[in-house]
Every structure is written in structure tokens, then in C-alpha cells.
Design a protein around this motif. Structure first.
Motif, PDB file in Angstrom:
ATOM      1  N   ARG A   1       0.848  -1.189   0.000  1.00 14.32           N
ATOM      2  CA  ARG A   1       0.000   0.000   0.000  1.00 14.32           C
ATOM      3  C   ARG A   1       0.887   1.244   0.000  1.00 14.32           C
ATOM      4  O   ARG A   1       1.864   1.302   0.753  1.00 14.32           O
ATOM      5  N   PRO A   2       0.550   2.262  -0.782  1.00 11.95           N
ATOM      6  CA  PRO A   2       1.388   3.477  -0.793  1.00 11.95           C
ATOM      7  C   PRO A   2       1.381   4.208   0.544  1.00 11.95           C
ATOM      8  O   PRO A   2       2.308   4.938   0.865  1.00 11.95           O
ATOM      9  N   HIS A   3       0.330   3.989   1.353  1.00 11.46           N
ATOM     10  CA  HIS A   3       0.228   4.678   2.641  1.00 11.46           C
ATOM     11  C   HIS A   3       0.727   3.824   3.803  1.00 11.46           C
ATOM     12  O   HIS A   3       0.522   4.199   4.960  1.00 11.46           O
ATOM     13  N   LEU A   4       1.401   2.716   3.536  1.00 12.21           N
ATOM     14  CA  LEU A   4       1.853   1.827   4.607  1.00 12.21           C
ATOM     15  C   LEU A   4       2.726   2.557   5.627  1.00 12.21           C
ATOM     16  O   LEU A   4       2.650   2.288   6.822  1.00 12.21           O
ATOM     17  N   PHE A   5       3.551   3.483   5.156  1.00  6.49           N
ATOM     18  CA  PHE A   5       4.512   4.152   6.039  1.00  6.49           C
ATOM     19  C   PHE A   5       4.025   5.508   6.547  1.00  6.49           C
ATOM     20  O   PHE A   5       4.764   6.220   7.223  1.00  6.49           O
ATOM     21  N   GLU A   6       2.798   5.871   6.213  1.00  5.92           N
ATOM     22  CA  GLU A   6       2.275   7.173   6.623  1.00  5.92           C
ATOM     23  C   GLU A   6       2.303   7.316   8.145  1.00  5.92           C
ATOM     24  O   GLU A   6       1.829   6.445   8.874  1.00  5.92           O
ATOM     25  N   ASN A   7       2.899   8.413   8.615  1.00  5.17           N
ATOM     26  CA  ASN A   7       3.053   8.726  10.046  1.00  5.17           C
ATOM     27  C   ASN A   7       4.039   7.808  10.769  1.00  5.17           C
ATOM     28  O   ASN A   7       4.190   7.913  11.994  1.00  5.17           O
ATOM     29  N   ALA A   8       4.693   6.933  10.029  1.00  5.07           N
ATOM     30  CA  ALA A   8       5.698   6.059  10.648  1.00  5.07           C
ATOM     31  C   ALA A   8       7.057   6.759  10.592  1.00  5.07           C
ATOM     32  O   ALA A   8       7.276   7.690   9.811  1.00  5.07           O
TER      33      ALA A   8
END
Length: 368
Positions: free
Chosen positions: A136-143
Motif C-alpha cells: 500500500r502506498p500509505h503503509l509508512f504514513e506517520n511512521a
């Protein structure tokens, strides 16, 4: 003309990096390789990559950035193999390994005499699903996305890499390899050891008390979830982060002996303070921030136990097109607020599920 990126390893992490790059840089040409050729073909078919390489180390003279998205032991092998491969002047090579000191040492030893920029990397996010289909392109969002560059790495090269993967929407920080390994040892590696130890303890007691496994289906199962992680991956991580973990073993034994002493002497005030301090620190942990261990986006629902209740609840979610990753009936309800546990891929899905359940029913929902 856009950059050319090569990704070795097209699982969850490699695939998600590719999608994040595409989101912000559609002109970047992404070539991928995976030891599982079907995985590579699938990645190309569903648009995660633009081109599938038949070999692990093809002609790379035109490649601007190389991502090594493999287990740490395989990453070391690839770094050694890249030593004898013709590469573009100034090419950036980075990895995604969860240990850094040995990887950086290997890169320094094998690649330092060439015009290659190696930047250690560790995106601290994951999922309980695997494979490129889970990317998912958002897997790392806010990580946190940690870089461990050496002093030899030019600042502009770090900025170049950050610009390439800014579509991850991660929080980029820099640590030394030693700092990284010590921190992840505390918050990720050692917790996996503790979880595995608790499971072994329960298994041992099952010989004497056959009900252990059945009664452990509730909270015990939840707090030891991470013990179900990939054993080969954790074998390598523990060996690579040996020094940090050996110190943590000593610290943990000292801490448990201190607690044991409180219990042996029936020191109630000390026990209260111990658990109260632990509660306060735990409650102060950021809720929205992704950490080293993948988050479990679970929702507990207090529903009556009657035939058809699962289809009723999932029917509500289906109406709102909310996807589930797992569903389970909780048999042991001690300190568990709901008899039904639903697991979601993201926090957003869980929030939407709470609104959905309240919209169609009066069932209480809990996040624990």
C-alpha cells in the motif's frame, strides 16, 4: 527524463516503497526483482513496478537508486555481490533492514572504494499481511523512516533519497547505526523475545494444566501475538543485534529480580508504584504514531452470543464498504470488553467501523 529505480525484493515493504514513489513521481521508471518469479510478474501486472528483471543483478549502469528490500542476511550477500557490478557514478544504494550496524560495516568494507553512496534505511512500519498484493502506498504514513548514513554521505544525497520517497508520508530521522540498534532492541527486538518466552512458559505449564491453551485464547493470545512472527527473520535479527540484546537480557533479569523481591517480601506499596509507573508511561505513548512493531487496529464489540451475530455485524460493514482483515470470537473475557474482535488494515478503517456499528445498532465498541 525521470530517475530509474531498482528494487530487489517485492514483498510488502518493497512493493509499498514502489507505490509510494509512483504516487509522487509518476515519471520514475521502477524495475523490480524477486526470487519468486510469480511475485515479480504479479507486481508488474498490478502496476507496482514498470519492469520485471529476470536476474537479481542485471545491467545497472543506468540505475539512479537501488533499494535492497530483503531480510538482513540476504542484504549482506547482495551488498557483497554489488561490489563487482558496474554501477552508475553517484548511485544511491539503500536497504530496509531492521538492524543497521553490521549492514553499514559491510557496505563500508565492500563499497567504500567506489563512487557509490550507501544510506542505511529502516522504515518502521509493517503489516500482518505479506506479499506484493498487500503493498500500500500509505503503509509508512506517520511512521518513522530512519536513515543511518555515515559521515561520508553528502547531505544532498540524503535529501535526494528523501525527495524520492516523500510519497510515503513518513517522518524521516537520522540516527547512528549503534543508536538505531540499541533503540530497536528495546522497543522491538526484545519484546519479541519476551513474547516467545511467555509462549514457551505456557506450553511448559500445559503439561501439568491441560486447560492452559484453551484459557489462553483471550488476553494472553493478544499480548503474545508478535511471537507468531517469521522465525527465520527473527533468528537473523537477534544474531545481527547480538551486542545490544545481550545487555538487554542482563537489564531484564535485573528488573525481574527487583520485581520478584517485591512479591517475595509482600511489599504492596512498591508493587503499586511499579505497576502505576508502568501504566503512566504506557498511557503517555503516542497513539497516532506508528512504531517499530506493526500496530493492531482491533475493535472489540460487546454483542450478544446468538446465531447469526457475526453475519449481522459484517453485513453492516459491507454496507459501508469497510474491509476487515480478521474476525474472532473471544472465549475468555477476563479484562476483555467485547466478545467479538474485528481487525482492520488501518486506523481509518477502524474509525469508520465504529461509526458504522453505532449507525446500525446499539452495540458498544471498545478500543483496548
Amino acid at each position: 527524463m525521470g530517475k530509474t529505480v531498482y528494487i530487489i525484493g517485492l514483498g510488502l515493504i518493497g512493493g509499498s516503497i514502489a507505490l509510494a514513489i509512483k504516487r509522487d513521481h509518476p515519471d520514475v521508471h521502477i524495475i523490480g526483482y524477486d526470487i519468486n518469479k510469480n511475485q515479480c510478474s504479479l507486481a508488474e501486472k498490478i502496476g507496482v513496478i514498470d519492469e520485471c528483471s529476470e536476474t537479481k543483478l542485471p545491467d545497472l549502469e543506468h540505475v539512479d537508486v537501488i533499494f535492497i528490500s530483503t531480510p538482513v542476511e540476504e542484504t549482506l550477500k547482495i551488498i557483497r555481490e554489488l561490489k563487482d557490478v558496474k554501477l552508475k557514478k553517484g548511485v544511491i544504494i539503500t536497504d530496509v533492514g531492521s538492524t543497521k550496524e553490521k549492514i553499514i560495516q559491510c557496505a563500508e568494507q565492500e563499497l567504500s572504494d567506489r563512487e557509490i553512496v550507501f544510506i542505511g534505511g529502516h522504515p518502521m512500519a509493517g503489516s500482518h499481511k505479506s506479499g506484493v498484493v498487500a503493498a500500500r502506498p500509505h503503509l509508512f504514513e506517520n511512521a518513522f523512516y530512519i536513515f543511518t548514513p555515515t559521515e561520508k554521505v553528502p547531505a544532498e544525497k540524503i535529501e535526494e533519497l528523501i525527495d524520492l520517497i516523500k510519497g510515503t508520508k513518513a517522518n524521516f530521522i537520522e540516527l547512528s547505526p549503534v543508536e538505531h540498534d540499541q533503540i530497536t532492541g528495546v522497543i522491538s527486538h526484545f519484546p519479541h523475545i519476551v513474547a516467545a518466552g511467555l509462549v514457551f512458559q505456557a506450553e511448559k505449564y500445559e503439561e501439568k494444566f491441560p486447560l492452559v491453551k484453551r484459557l489462553a485464547a483471550g488476553g494472553f493470545r493478544d499480548i503474545t501475538r508478535i511471537a507468531s512472527s517469521n522465525p527465520a527473520m527473527w533468528r537473523d535479527i537477534l544474531i545481527h543485534n547480538r551486542n545490544s540484546l545481550l545487555q538487554l537480557f542482563d537489564d531484564w533479569i535485573e528488573e525481574m529480580n527487583r520485581l520478584k523481591e517485591f512479591v517475595a517480601k509482600e511489599q504492596g506499596d512498591e508493587l503499586f508504584s511499579y505497576f502505576n509507573n508502568a501504566k503512566q508511561y504506557r498511557d503517555e505513548l503516542p497513539e497516532k504514531q506508528k512504531g517499530a512493531i506493526p500496530s493492531f487496529y482491533d475493535l472489540y464489540i460487546d454483542v450478544p452470543d446468538y446465531p447469526g451475530i457475526i453475519s449481522e455485524v459484517t453485513g453492516y460493514l459491507a454496507k459501508e464498504e469497510i474491509s476487515l482483515t480478521n474476525i474472532r470470537i473471544i472465549e475468555t473475557r477476563e479484562e476483555i470488553y467485547g466478545v467479538l474482535r474485528l481487525s482492520f488494515q488501518t486506523e481509518r478503517d477502524r474509525e469508520n467501523a465504529i461509526k458504522c456499528i453505532s449507525k446500525y445498532s446499539d452495540y458498544e465498541t471498545f478500543i483496548v
